[in-house]
Each structure stands twice: as structure tokens, then as C-alpha cells.
Motif scaffolding. Structure first.
Motif, PDB file in Angstrom:
ATOM      1  N   PRO A  42       0.827  -0.651  -0.027  1.00 55.11           N
ATOM      2  CA  PRO A  42      -0.308   0.272   0.450  1.00 55.11           C
ATOM      3  C   PRO A  42       1.499   1.256  -0.651  1.00 55.11           C
ATOM      4  CG  PRO A  42      -0.727  -1.784   1.363  1.00 55.11           C
ATOM      5  CD  PRO A  42       0.702  -1.980   1.371  1.00 55.11           C
ATOM      6  N   ASP A  43       2.444   1.133   0.313  1.00 54.89           N
ATOM      7  CA  ASP A  43       2.585   2.549   0.500  1.00 54.89           C
ATOM      8  C   ASP A  43       3.962   2.967  -1.023  1.00 54.89           C
ATOM      9  OD1 ASP A  43       4.864   0.690   0.335  1.00 54.89           O
ATOM     10  OD2 ASP A  43       5.261   1.024   2.552  1.00 54.89           O
ATOM     11  N   GLY A  44       3.469   1.720  -1.673  1.00 56.33           N
ATOM     12  CA  GLY A  44       4.035   1.950  -3.014  1.00 56.33           C
ATOM     13  C   GLY A  44       5.103   1.744  -3.259  1.00 56.33           C
ATOM     14  N   VAL A  45       5.576   0.227  -2.661  1.00 55.10           N
ATOM     15  CA  VAL A  45       7.122  -0.346  -2.301  1.00 55.10           C
ATOM     16  C   VAL A  45       6.799  -1.606  -3.202  1.00 55.10           C
ATOM     17  CG1 VAL A  45       9.024  -1.753  -1.853  1.00 55.10           C
ATOM     18  CG2 VAL A  45       7.622   0.824  -0.549  1.00 55.10           C
ATOM     19  N   LYS A  46       7.695  -1.459  -4.590  1.00 59.46           N
ATOM     20  CA  LYS A  46       7.322  -2.727  -5.517  1.00 59.46           C
ATOM     21  C   LYS A  46       8.718  -3.859  -5.006  1.00 59.46           C
ATOM     22  CE  LYS A  46       4.361  -1.040  -7.956  1.00 59.46           C
ATOM     23  NZ  LYS A  46       2.345  -1.942  -8.764  1.00 59.46           N
ATOM     24  N   ASP A  47       8.076  -5.229  -4.960  1.00 55.95           N
ATOM     25  CA  ASP A  47       9.275  -5.651  -5.287  1.00 55.95           C
ATOM     26  C   ASP A  47       9.989  -6.178  -6.547  1.00 55.95           C
ATOM     27  OD1 ASP A  47      10.096  -8.641  -3.722  1.00 55.95           O
ATOM     28  OD2 ASP A  47       8.570  -9.634  -5.642  1.00 55.95           O
ATOM     29  N   ALA A  48      11.580  -6.078  -5.859  1.00 55.71           N
ATOM     30  CA  ALA A  48      12.916  -6.366  -7.345  1.00 55.71           C
ATOM     31  C   ALA A  48      13.586  -7.239  -6.871  1.00 55.71           C
ATOM     32  CB  ALA A  48      13.283  -5.178  -6.345  1.00 55.71           C
ATOM     33  N   SER A  49      14.313  -8.278  -7.336  1.00 58.81           N
ATOM     34  CA  SER A  49      15.370  -8.767  -6.987  1.00 58.81           C
ATOM     35  C   SER A  49      16.677  -8.603  -6.311  1.00 58.81           C
ATOM     36  CB  SER A  49      15.995  -9.049  -8.616  1.00 58.81           C
ATOM     37  OG  SER A  49      14.996  -9.546  -9.588  1.00 58.81           O
ATOM     38  N   ILE A  50      17.147  -9.388  -6.153  1.00 58.45           N
ATOM     39  CA  ILE A  50      17.774  -8.915  -4.823  1.00 58.45           C
ATOM     40  C   ILE A  50      19.247  -9.341  -5.161  1.00 58.45           C
ATOM     41  CG2 ILE A  50      18.738 -10.385  -2.370  1.00 58.45           C
ATOM     42  CD1 ILE A  50      16.183  -9.725  -2.157  1.00 58.45           C
ATOM     43  N   GLY A  51      19.949  -7.954  -4.705  1.00 58.76           N
ATOM     44  CA  GLY A  51      21.351  -7.812  -4.806  1.00 58.76           C
ATOM     45  C   GLY A  51      21.798  -7.732  -4.845  1.00 58.76           C
TER      46      GLY A  51
END
Length: 478
Positions: A105-114
Motif C-alpha cells: 500500500p505504501d507503493g513499494v514494489k518487489d525487486a530482485s535481490i542484489g
């Protein structure tokens, strides 16, 4: 008990054009048809109750372009042709992944782990295991440490969710097929089959949504006190760890390390108490067997079931059709599960605090933050209640933590941890009310019994050697 113990209540659908769509809806009087009970959100169709609801085919497919129409038929076919177990887990996985891809809900999208995030998690778990060596006699249980994206958490934990939820769904599915007289079941075979397929789809849809939302909030693999990840794999979700510590005023490295301590402590417990996992999951299964279905209400729903109005089954499921039986067996299963989960979480809380207090200036603040997160019905408790119909009693977590701390003072680390050698040695719910009485009570010695059982079974492996209090470093006279 949760009002919707199986989580069938779906959230209202948002207009495609956001706030503007809401305003238009209010201006038009807010008239809407029933929500799509399967949550597919067919584009341009307005769900099952959109424009043209009198003609369900027109409502579902009339305004779709050829590409969307093909996708809609594919989803509908997947729902009605499902012939697997009580939950359509393929659908659950698909919807969980879709939920994750939408972001939090806060707008944070999932992302690949570096690479840097993976290294940070691995180093945090390595250091956490070193610190825990001083706080518990159980050796390390993490063969590896991994940093997961939210999508990776979904993939890795679905097998455990399946083991937890299937017993409940199986009980419900069996009831749906048993409400018709035997002589009518052959005639109504297609209807029963369709209802079971739809039931599997509804379970799969709601579980997928719940797991997908939870993936945006959990910080590791053990947030609900159960081993959701593969054995020996300690996991943290860097994006969620960062979000958890965002407004705490604590350095991110300390937040990560404290959460790594909790994850590593859980891994030690589940790795070196071999009966614990089956004990917890068995309690869930025992609870599921005691679920009572209101057959009169279900018979009424089946008798009036309209394939063009599938949301009526959704409504029935939300009106208390499934309730636990008020029997001694059901109460015992519920108490056994709640107490075991409290003991697991209480032990982890006590051990982590002992390891972190001398080394982290933020240990007290982080401990209290996590306790409040659990006590206020955090995401783990809510999702657990949604999926299997249980609401944990967080009050027991503090009670269990105090009991484990008292045991440490009275018997030492070895004497405290020796209680995990046998399920009958653990404190009960009554003991949580009287920790001092339990701490100073003489414990039975199960080592000879374990040895006899091992010899009878022809086993050659080393058996737990549970010592009496005076041999384990404790003094009953204190």
C-alpha cells in the motif's frame, strides 16, 4: 474465533480509474452488482454484477477484446476444470504472485535481490549464530542463509501453507459433497463436481491473496512461529526488513541483526527438536477434524444453488456455516496449538534477548516493538486466523517468555533447553499461569524410556538424554 474463519470475505473491488471512479459511483447512487467471488477482475466486464448482469455471459465477456476474451475463458476453464485437492494451489500461487507484483500500500514494489543485500543477510545470520552460542545449548540449525524477494518468499513457503490449510479445506469440501442423499448424488454428479471445483477456486483465490499480502509484510520465514521455509534455510526479506526499521530511529544494521537473531533462533529450535514441527502441524490437523459444518444451511444453499449466481455460495460461507465443535477433543487441540506456539515464540524471545542485550543498545526497543506487533494482531496472526480459523492469544507469548527466563535463572541454559527433549516435558497452559510452580517442580526422566523404545525399534542412533533437575544444573530447593 474469526468471524470469517476461512477467509472467504473478499475486499471490495476498486474502480479502475481510482478516486475519479469512486466519485462517479457516488454520483450514480453507488449501484453495484455482487462482487466477483473469485477475484478475477475481468477487465472491462464489471465483474459478475457489472453492466448487463441480467445476461451473465454479456456481463462477463461482452466488452472484452479478443485477447482479453481468451484470457477470461482460460481463467474460467481453469476454475471449473480443476480436479485436484480441496484447494486450487496453482490458482493460489498465481494470485499470490499477482498480489506481490502490485506492491504494498505504501507503493513499494518487489525487486530482485542484489549481491550486496545477499552478503548483508548472510553476514547477519553468521554473526547471529555466534551470539546465540552463548544463549542456548542448541547448536546452529541454519545450513544456509538466503535473502529473498517477496515473490521468492511466496514460492518457498507455499508447500508449508498447503500442509496447514489442506486439512481445513478437506473438511469443508467433504461436507459440500455429503449434503445430498446418496441416491441423489449420482444424478447431481456434475453439480457436485462444479461446486467442489468452485470451492477449490475460492480457497485458492483467498489464500493466494492472503499469502501475497503477507509477503509484503513478513521479515523472514518464521514470523508466525511455524517453519515455513525448507529445513535449515534461514531467510530474511531485505525490502521488508528496511520497511520494518524505517521509523524506529535504529541503525538499519542493528535492525537486520536483531531480526537475524530471531530467524536463527527459530532455525535452531526446529532443527534440533525433531518432533516439534509434526506436533504443531498435527495440532492444526486435529483442530480441522473438529470443525462442524452447519449441514442444514449447506443443504439449503445446495438446493437453491444457481450456477449463474455463484456469489450466493460466497455469502453462505461468510455467515458462520463453519464453526468448531464444542467438544473436549476440539478444545484440547486448540489449547495444544496455542500453547505450543506461545512456547516457541516465548523461547525465541527469551533467547534472543539474552544474546542481544549485552551487544545491541537497541535490544530493548526492538524487543518491545516486535512484542507490540504481535500483541496488536499483526499480519502474521491475522493471516493465520484467516487461513485456518484460529486467533492466537498474544498474552501467552509474554507469559511464556517470562517462564523461559525464570527457567534459565533456576536451571541454567542447559536445564532450560533440556525440556525440548520430549513433548511431555513442556509447560502446559496451566503452567504459564503459575511459572514459579513449574520452575521448581521436579521433572521426570525420560532417558531410560527413550533408550528402551530405541532398542525395541532396533534403532542405533543417539537418543535424547534428559537429566533430572539436580543433574542438569538446577536446584529444586531454590
Amino acid at each position: 474465533m474469526s468471524d470469517t474463519p476461512f477467509g472467504f470475505g473478499l475486499p471490495p473491488e476498486e474502480p479502475e480509474d481510482g478516486d475519479e471512479g469512486k466519485e462517479k459511483d457516488q454520483q450514480s447512487g453507488g449501484e453495484q452488482g455482487p462482487a466477483n467471488p473469485f477475484g478475477f477482475g475481468l477487465p472491462g466486464a464489471g465483474g459478475f454484477g457489472g453492466p448487463g448482469a441480467d445476461n451473465p455471459l454479456a456481463a462477463m465477456f461482452g466488452s472484452l477484446n479478443p485477447t482479453d476474451l481468451g484470457a477470461a475463458f482460460q481463467q474460467l476453464g481453469q476454475m471449473l476444470s480443476y480436479e485436484g485437492g480441496p484447494v486450487n494451489w496453482d490458482m493460489a500461487k498465481q494470485i499470490a504472485r499477482q498480489t506481490v507484483s502490485q506492491g504494498t500500500p505504501d507503493g513499494v514494489k518487489d525487486a530482485s535481490i542484489g549481491g550486496a543485500e545477499r552478503s548483508a543477510v548472510q553476514e547477519a545470520v553468521r554473526l547471529a549464530d555466534l551470539w546465540l552460542d552463548d544463549a542456548t545449548s542448541l547448536p546452529s540449525g541454519a545450513a544456509s542463509a538466503v535473502a529473498w524477494s517477496r515473490a521468492e518468499w511466496v514460492e518457498a513457503t507455499l508447500p508449508a501453507w498447503q500442509e496447514l490449510v489442506d486439512p481445513v479445506a478437506e473438511r469443508v469440501g467433504a461436507a459440500m459433497g455429503d449434503v445430498l442423499p446418496e441416491e441423489m448424488q449420482a444424478m447431481a454428479g456434475p453439480l457436485i463436481g462444479m461446486m467442489r471445483s468452485m470451492g477449490g477456486a475460492m480457497f485458492g483465490t483467498q489464500i493466494g491473496q492472503a499469502v501475497g499480502v503477507l509477503a509484503g509484510e513478513v521479515v523472514g520465514s518464521t514470523d508466525i512461529g511455524l517453519p515455513l521455509s525448507p529445513a535449515g534455510k534461514a531467510a530474511l526479506l531485505p525490502a521488508n526488513v528496511e520497511a520494518f526499521g524505517k521509523d524506529l530511529g535504529v541503525p538499519q544494521e542493528e535492525v537486520r541483526l536483531y531480526l537475524a537473531l530471531r530467524e536463527a533462533a527459530h532455525q535452531r529450535l526446529f532443527a534440533h527438536v525433531p518432533w516439534l514441527r509434526s506436533h504443531l502441524f498435527g495440532a492444526v490437523d486435529g483442530y480441522a477434524r473438529g470443525i462442524k459444518v452447519d449441514t442444514a444451511k449447506l443443504e439449503d444453499v445446495v438446493g437453491q444453488f444457481d450456477p449463474q449466481n455463484p456469489e450466493q455460495l460466497q455469502d453462505a460461507l461468510q455467515q458462520g456455516m463453519f464453526q468448531p465443535e464444542d467438544t473436549p477433543e476440539q478444545k484440547a487441540a486448540l489449547a495444544r496449538l496455542e500453547t505450543a506456539l506461545a512456547l516457541v515464540e516465548g523461547w525465541v524471545d527469551a533467547v534472543v534477548h539474552a544474546a542481544a542485550k549485552p551487544r545491541l543498545s537497541s535490544a530493548d526497543a526492538l524487543r518491545e516493538t516486535l512484542r507490540r506487533r504481535r500483541a496488536t494482531g499483526g499480519p502474521a496472526e491475522q493471516t493465520f486466523a484467516t487461513l485456518i480459523g484460529l486467533e492466537l492469544r498474544p498474552r501467552r507469548l509474554r507469559d511464556a517468555s517470562r517462564l523461559w527466563a525464570s527457567l534459565t535463572d533456576a536451571r541454567g541454559v542447559d536445564g532450560r533447553d533440556a525440556l525440548w527433549a520430549h513433548p511431555d516435558m513442556l509447560p502446559t497452559a496451566t503452567d504459564l499461569d503459575d511459572p514459579d510452580g513449574f520452575v521448581h517442580r521436579e521433572q521426570l526422566d525420560f532417558s531410560e524410556l527413550d533408550k528402551m523404545l530405541g532398542e525395541a525399534a532396533g534403532g542405533t542412533g543417539e537418543k535424547p538424554n534428559l537429566k533430572k533437575d539436580d543433574e542438569a544444573g538446577g536446584d529444586d530447593t531454590e
